[in-house]
Enzyme design. Structure first.
Site, PDB file in Angstrom:
ATOM      1  N   ALA A  21     -21.608  14.782 -25.157  1.00 38.25           N
ATOM      2  CA  ALA A  21     -20.554  15.804 -25.257  1.00 38.25           C
ATOM      3  C   ALA A  21     -21.101  17.196 -25.527  1.00 38.25           C
ATOM      4  O   ALA A  21     -20.691  18.163 -24.902  1.00 38.25           O
ATOM      5  CB  ALA A  21     -19.602  15.395 -26.383  1.00 38.25           C
ATOM      6  N   GLU A  53     -23.757  18.707 -24.809  1.00 39.40           N
ATOM      7  CA  GLU A  53     -24.658  19.290 -23.804  1.00 39.40           C
ATOM      8  C   GLU A  53     -23.837  20.025 -22.739  1.00 39.40           C
ATOM      9  O   GLU A  53     -23.796  19.615 -21.584  1.00 39.40           O
ATOM     10  CB  GLU A  53     -25.548  18.184 -23.239  1.00 39.40           C
ATOM     11  CG  GLU A  53     -26.391  17.551 -24.345  1.00 39.40           C
ATOM     12  CD  GLU A  53     -27.094  16.247 -23.986  1.00 39.40           C
ATOM     13  OE1 GLU A  53     -27.545  15.568 -24.924  1.00 39.40           O
ATOM     14  OE2 GLU A  53     -27.178  15.925 -22.791  1.00 39.40           O
ATOM     15  N   ASN A  58     -25.347   6.786 -23.086  1.00 44.07           N
ATOM     16  CA  ASN A  58     -26.611   6.562 -22.395  1.00 44.07           C
ATOM     17  C   ASN A  58     -27.470   5.493 -23.078  1.00 44.07           C
ATOM     18  O   ASN A  58     -28.667   5.431 -22.896  1.00 44.07           O
ATOM     19  CB  ASN A  58     -27.405   7.865 -22.288  1.00 44.07           C
ATOM     20  CG  ASN A  58     -28.320   7.826 -21.052  1.00 44.07           C
ATOM     21  OD1 ASN A  58     -28.039   7.088 -20.101  1.00 44.07           O
ATOM     22  ND2 ASN A  58     -29.386   8.584 -21.062  1.00 44.07           N
ATOM     23  N   HIS A  74     -28.461  16.282 -18.298  1.00 47.55           N
ATOM     24  CA  HIS A  74     -28.466  16.320 -19.769  1.00 47.55           C
ATOM     25  C   HIS A  74     -29.101  17.630 -20.230  1.00 47.55           C
ATOM     26  O   HIS A  74     -29.511  18.450 -19.421  1.00 47.55           O
ATOM     27  CB  HIS A  74     -29.293  15.147 -20.315  1.00 47.55           C
ATOM     28  CG  HIS A  74     -28.696  13.805 -20.037  1.00 47.55           C
ATOM     29  ND1 HIS A  74     -28.085  13.043 -21.006  1.00 47.55           N
ATOM     30  CD2 HIS A  74     -28.603  13.083 -18.883  1.00 47.55           C
ATOM     31  CE1 HIS A  74     -27.664  11.907 -20.472  1.00 47.55           C
ATOM     32  NE2 HIS A  74     -27.967  11.915 -19.187  1.00 47.55           N
ATOM     33  N   TYR A  78     -39.317   9.490 -24.482  1.00 47.53           N
ATOM     34  CA  TYR A  78     -39.546   8.371 -25.411  1.00 47.53           C
ATOM     35  C   TYR A  78     -38.918   7.108 -24.818  1.00 47.53           C
ATOM     36  O   TYR A  78     -38.180   7.185 -23.857  1.00 47.53           O
ATOM     37  CB  TYR A  78     -38.937   8.650 -26.792  1.00 47.53           C
ATOM     38  CG  TYR A  78     -37.610   9.349 -26.781  1.00 47.53           C
ATOM     39  CD1 TYR A  78     -36.483   8.694 -26.272  1.00 47.53           C
ATOM     40  CD2 TYR A  78     -37.455  10.638 -27.243  1.00 47.53           C
ATOM     41  CE1 TYR A  78     -35.256   9.313 -26.249  1.00 47.53           C
ATOM     42  CE2 TYR A  78     -36.225  11.273 -27.220  1.00 47.53           C
ATOM     43  CZ  TYR A  78     -35.127  10.603 -26.735  1.00 47.53           C
ATOM     44  OH  TYR A  78     -33.899  11.221 -26.706  1.00 47.53           O
TER      45      TYR A  78
END
Lengths: 99, 308
Positions: free
Chosen positions: B69, B71, B143, B196, B248
């Site tokens: 949200a 972003e 995600n 993103h 990551y």
């Protein structure tokens, strides 16, 4: 004020853990503090040499900084007053609206 | 009167939805708007289908924005992409070729409830807005909710964490709706792109493990071309590579799910910046950020029309 001025005095700090020991300190620290991790988005994803951006509330900033100094962990202030940045981000709109 | 819409400011959920209706109304031959379902709070999940209507088989590209949200630059880019594609169709032959030969499915706001909440209550909300019967904390990280190595490393099973994977895969109606649509169209969808912020990276599978994808050479080349195109606009350097090593390890991500589902090119963009403004990227930077990202997305789409 946008969001009822709730972010006044909040800051975003950038912390760069230089070794595994500092990584562990940060992970422990953030398990017990309610902070808003911007990057990475979870304490378990903190790694050596990777910047950690953390949003801290007005009341928690001093304490976190003191703890980081105590642990000799490098840190800097990315955003010194979050509310001001929020106002700026959509400030154009509100001024337009006022106009 | 001529529809005036300012693409260089951030817009509320209501404004974005009105914009979609207006674009659909004013471009009947190029755009088609439909809903693929409803969010947890009952908002429609609108998608714009961009491209010349033909009876022949056409490859497709899926672009979603606003999974997380806070972003906001994501939804701004999705709107920018649609506007640029439509405006440049007449005078830009390469864009015309893309639109004639590909179908673009553009979802300007994936996490419609979270985006609305980030406008009204908590600017830094990240997750969806679903409720959890046993905990007061709300929301799932959309995600971390995809059915691929679900809820393992890099995801949390605690409802109050920002990377909460949800009670079960595709528990979030928003994720379920997009997964269902992509499963249905997977034969045609050749590229999945998720927008993103922030970190200035272009990531591709795998996220959940340190391994090389079977079509690594083609995907790596596509990524290289994309970040070179992006760099050509304002000299902004993006890092690119497998998400597990470049960023990551995280499980349950949409790009891994898309890739596992058979979509050969799956990318996640992390747009500007690298931390100076973070999620609060100023409106003055919407134009350059979207302009450079447009070049990267066009490069990926163009790559689909070539053999690799």
């Amino acid at each position: 004020y946008l969001y009822n001025n709730r972010y006044a005095g909040d800051q975003v700090l950038r912390i760069t853990p230089r070794n595994e020991e500092e990584v562990q300190v940060l992970r422990r620290l953030f398990q017990n503090m309610s902070v808003d991790l911007w990057q990475p988005n979870s304490a378990s994803l903190i790694h050596e040499g990777r910047a950690v951006d953390v949003h801290t509330g007005q009341n928690g900033t001093a304490g976190l900084k003191a703890r980081l100094r105590q642990e000799h962990i490098q840190h800097s202030v990315l955003i010194s007053n979050l509310q001001e940045e929020i106002e700026k981000q959509t400030g154009y709109r509100s001024s337009r609206k006022r106009r | 009167s001529e529809f005036q819409y300012d693409y260089e400011v951030y817009h509320s959920m209501e404004e974005i939805q009105s914009w979609m209706f207006e674009m659909n109304r004013t471009h009947p031959h190029m755009l088609d708007m439909f809903s693929i379902g409803r969010s947890y709070e009952g908002r429609p999940l609108y998608v714009l289908q961009l491209g010349k209507r033909t009876r022949t088989y056409k490859k497709a590209v899926w672009i979603d924005c606003g999974v997380h949200a806070r972003e906001w630059i994501g939804p701004a880019f999705c709107q920018w992409f649609v506007k640029e594609a439509l405006n440049s169709y007449r005078h830009d032959s390469s864009m015309r070729r893309l639109i004639n030969q590909l179908t673009f499915y553009v979802m300007p706001v994936f996490n419609v409830d979270g985006y609305h909440y980030s406008w009204k209550v908590d600017r830094f909300w990240r997750k969806t807005r679903s409720k959890n019967a046993k905990y007061h904390c709300r929301g799932v990280d959309a995600n971390r909710n995809w059915k691929v190595k679900w809820c393992e490393e890099g995801a949390s099973s605690h409802p109050c964490d920002d990377t909460y994977c949800g009670p079960y895969p595709e528990s979030e109606p928003e994720v379920k709706a997009v997964a269902k649509f992509l499963r249905k169209h997977k034969r045609r969808v050749k590229a999945y792109i998720s927008i993103h912020a922030y970190a200035q990276m272009l990531l591709y599978p795998y996220s959940y493990k340190y391994a090389t994808i079977p079509n690594f050479n083609c995907v790596e080349t596509a990524a290289q071309n994309a970040v070179s195109a992006l760099y050509s606009a304002y000299g902004v350097r993006y890092r690119y590579g497998p998400a597990s090593t470049t960023l990551y390890v995280s499980s349950g991500s949409s790009i891994d799910w898309a890739y596992k589902t058979g979509i050969p090119y799956a990318f996640a963009f992390e747009l500007r910046d690298t931390g100076y403004f973070g999620f609060l990227l100023p409106e003055t930077l919407i134009n350059p950020t979207c302009t450079e990202t447009m070049r990267a997305v066009r490069a990926i789409a163009s790559g689909l029309l070539k053999k690799c």
